[in-house]
Structure formats: structure tokens, C-alpha cells
Design a protein around this motif. Structure first.
Motif, short mmCIF file in Angstrom:
data_model
loop_
_atom_site.label_atom_id
_atom_site.label_comp_id
_atom_site.label_asym_id
_atom_site.label_seq_id
_atom_site.Cartn_x
_atom_site.Cartn_y
_atom_site.Cartn_z
N TRP A 44 0.83 -1.28 0.14
CA TRP A 44 -0.08 0.03 -0.05
C TRP A 44 1.09 1.34 0.07
N PHE A 45 0.23 2.43 -0.54
CA PHE A 45 1.11 3.60 -0.29
C PHE A 45 1.41 4.12 1.12
N ASP A 46 0.26 3.93 2.05
CA ASP A 46 0.71 4.04 3.52
C ASP A 46 -0.11 3.17 4.34
N ASP A 47 -0.24 3.31 5.55
CA ASP A 47 -1.12 2.29 6.27
C ASP A 47 -2.46 2.29 6.17
N ILE A 48 -2.80 3.50 5.43
CA ILE A 48 -4.50 3.57 5.65
C ILE A 48 -5.01 3.82 4.16
N ASN A 49 -3.79 4.12 3.04
CA ASN A 49 -4.10 4.35 1.70
C ASN A 49 -3.81 3.13 0.90
N PRO A 50 -4.77 2.49 0.06
CA PRO A 50 -4.42 1.23 -0.40
C PRO A 50 -3.83 1.27 -1.85
N ALA A 51 -3.63 2.55 -2.30
CA ALA A 51 -2.81 3.01 -3.77
C ALA A 51 -1.36 2.12 -3.68
N SER A 52 -1.07 1.94 -4.68
CA SER A 52 0.19 1.19 -4.98
C SER A 52 1.45 2.04 -4.31
N GLY A 53 2.01 1.11 -3.41
CA GLY A 53 3.06 1.78 -2.67
C GLY A 53 4.58 1.57 -3.52
N ALA A 54 5.73 1.82 -2.67
CA ALA A 54 6.88 1.61 -3.25
C ALA A 54 7.49 0.30 -3.27
N PHE A 55 6.90 -0.59 -2.53
CA PHE A 55 7.65 -1.84 -2.27
C PHE A 55 6.92 -2.99 -3.22
N THR A 56 7.52 -3.93 -3.67
CA THR A 56 7.02 -5.19 -4.27
C THR A 56 7.82 -6.22 -3.69
N LEU A 57 7.16 -7.40 -3.62
CA LEU A 57 7.58 -8.70 -3.18
C LEU A 57 7.69 -9.81 -4.23
N GLU A 58 8.82 -10.31 -4.70
CA GLU A 58 8.80 -11.23 -6.03
C GLU A 58 9.37 -12.33 -5.89
N TRP A 59 9.29 -13.45 -6.52
CA TRP A 59 10.13 -14.52 -6.67
C TRP A 59 10.95 -14.17 -7.93
N ASP A 60 12.24 -14.81 -7.55
CA ASP A 60 13.25 -14.55 -8.53
C ASP A 60 13.68 -16.02 -9.13
N PRO A 61 13.23 -16.65 -10.22
CA PRO A 61 13.38 -17.68 -10.79
C PRO A 61 14.79 -18.29 -10.87
N GLY A 62 15.55 -17.40 -11.31
CA GLY A 62 17.10 -17.55 -11.64
C GLY A 62 17.96 -17.83 -9.99
N THR A 63 17.59 -17.05 -9.10
CA THR A 63 18.32 -17.10 -7.78
C THR A 63 17.44 -18.28 -6.67
N ARG A 64 16.33 -18.39 -7.45
CA ARG A 64 15.45 -19.20 -6.45
C ARG A 64 15.37 -18.50 -4.95
N ARG A 65 15.04 -17.24 -5.08
CA ARG A 65 15.15 -16.40 -3.89
C ARG A 65 13.96 -15.22 -3.77
N LEU A 66 13.36 -14.80 -2.86
CA LEU A 66 12.30 -13.83 -2.89
C LEU A 66 13.06 -12.73 -2.50
N ILE A 67 12.49 -11.44 -3.44
CA ILE A 67 13.44 -10.36 -3.46
C ILE A 67 12.13 -9.12 -3.12
N VAL A 68 12.66 -8.11 -2.09
CA VAL A 68 11.84 -7.23 -1.80
C VAL A 68 12.38 -6.07 -2.66
N ARG A 69 11.90 -5.20 -3.61
CA ARG A 69 12.15 -4.19 -4.32
C ARG A 69 11.70 -2.99 -3.73
N ARG A 70 12.44 -1.83 -3.63
CA ARG A 70 11.77 -0.44 -3.58
C ARG A 70 12.00 0.27 -4.84
N ARG A 71 10.68 0.71 -5.57
CA ARG A 71 10.93 1.38 -6.71
C ARG A 71 11.60 0.70 -7.77
N GLY A 72 11.65 -0.56 -7.46
CA GLY A 72 12.44 -1.22 -8.73
C GLY A 72 13.76 -1.74 -8.30
#
Length: 234
Positions: A43-71
Motif C-alpha cells: 500500500w502507499f501508506d498504512d491507510i491508503n490502498p493505492a500502490s506503494g513503493a515496495f514489491t515482493l517477488e520470486w526470482d526464478p534465476g536465484t530461487r530467492r524472494l526479493i523485496v524491491r523499492r521502486r524497482g
């Protein structure tokens, strides 16, 4: 179901469009045939559900979870490895940078990675011991990616306190485990150096103190954004 109500081609599935929460059975990864990627967005912040800065992804190449901040890579889970606990009679998987380890009562997670020609994804299910797992933890679970990057699951122990990261990787520290190291600012010439200092500003004028704090926050932001190669609009 198709639009006439009979069985047919799937038109839409909610699990194909995750938001900020991963529940058992959902996937993080990629479908190679369709090109669809599954990832969480904070979320953008604690009460705003608009898209925020962070993503949680699975990287098939490294077989790791990655948190990205603005990519930009912010935190990684480390390798997915075998985990055995004789006391709990567990033979499951663990991530090296997720400090709490799987058990039957708190982080009762069974991690799965599926990789084939069709798809490559991470998912999890719940470990259930008929006697030792609390009833509400046999069915209720959901990893939430917070607006500040933290990953947590309701009242369970914190999965990853990603908000402690900010481009600095403190080797050997369990507090900053998994933090990604960004390229740090370089000195302009051999006579100019960067020295990290900390302390408190004291001023009888409260307004003056507030202005100094605001200046420091702006300077920190400019340094971080320039390090990431972005233009800063003040």
C-alpha cells in the motif's frame, strides 16, 4: 465458468491479481506461456490502498524472494534450503535470511518451489500438527507486505523487518540479515571525504531545531535518490 454459466475457459482468477497479501496456495513467480507475473505490491501508506513503493517477488534465476523499492533490490531471502528439526519431526524448507525458523506453532510454513516449462513460482502451505498447532493457526495465515517493506503475518513473529534496510549491508549482523548493498556515493576528489556522524542538535529555539531536522532529512533523501540514479524534485 463461461459467460453462459457452463464449464469452459477460465476468464478470471483472483489469485492471478495479488495485492499486498499472500495466502496459502497463492503463487509468486511467472507463467512462461502467458508471460503473467505474480508479485505483491505494498500500500502507499498504512491507510491508503493505492500502490506503494515496495514489491515482493520470486526470482526464478536465484530461487530467492526479493523485496524491491521502486524497482531497486532492497532485501533478499537468501537461498531456499532443506531444514530439519528432530524435536518437531520436521523435514521442510527454509530461507537463510528469514531468521525465525519453521515450527508447528508459530511460523508453521511449508515452502514450495515449482519449476517447469510452464511456470516457475514460490508458494507455501501450513504445517499442521493435530496436537501442537493452535486451532486458529491451522487455517488462518496471510503474508502482508507493509507500506514500509516489512513482511509479517498477523500475530505471528515478524517474517522479515525489511524497513531496517536502506542500501547498507552490515556483514554478520542478524539485524540487517538479507539487506542489499547499494553503490555508495563516491568522493569528488582525494581531499573530500564522507564521514558518518550521529548526535543531537540542541537549540533553545524549537523552530530552529525543527528546521535543522528537516534539512538533514532532505539531505539524506537527496543522497539516497542520487545513489539510485534518480532525479530529485524538492
Amino acid at each position: 465458468m463461461n459467460i453462459e454459466g457452463s464449464a469452459g475457459r477460465v476468464l478470471w482468477e483472483s489469485f492471478d491479481y495479488p495485492t499486498d497479501t499472500l495466502i496459502p496456495g497463492m503463487k509468486l513467480g511467472v507463467n512462461h506461456r502467458t508471460g503473467r507475473k505474480w508479485y505483491l505490491t505494498s500500500w502507499f501508506d498504512d491507510i491508503n490502498p493505492a500502490s506503494g513503493a515496495f514489491t515482493l517477488e520470486w526470482d526464478p534465476g536465484t530461487r530467492r524472494l526479493i523485496v524491491r523499492r521502486r524497482g531497486l533490490a532492497y532485501w533478499t531471502s537468501g537461498d531456499l534450503k532443506d531444514y530439519t528439526n528432530q524435536n518437531w519431526r520436521l523435514n521442510v524448507k527454509e530461507f537463510e535470511n528469514i531468521v525465525p525458523k519453521p515450527d508447528v506453532g508459530n511460523l508453521n510454513y511449508n515452502f514450495t518451489n515449482v519449476s517447469n516449462d510452464v511456470e516457475d513460482y514460490f508458494s507455501y502451505s501450513l504445517i499442521i500438527d493435530p496436537k501442537l498447532t493452535p486451532e486458529y493457526r491451522k487455517t488462518i495465515s496471510g503474508w502482508r507486505l507493509s507500506y514500509n517493506g516489512d513482511i509479517y503475518d498477523s500475530d505471528r513473529p515478524m517474517i522479515a523487518q525489511v524497513s531496517l534496510c536502506y542500501g547498507y549491508n552490515i556483514q554478520g549482523s542478524p539485524v540487517y540479515k538479507g539487506c542489499e548493498l547499494w553503490e555508495q556515493p563516491g568522493c569528488r576528489n582525494h581531499n573530500e571525504t564522507f564521514v558518518l556522524k550521529s548526535g543531537n542538535f540542541r537549540n533553545s529555539d524549537g523552530a530552529g531545531q525543527m528546521i535543522m531536522v528537516m534539512i538533514i532529512q532532505v539531505l539524506l533523501r537527496v543522497t539516497a535518490e542520487r545513489t539510485a540514479g534518480r532525479t530529485v524534485n524538492l
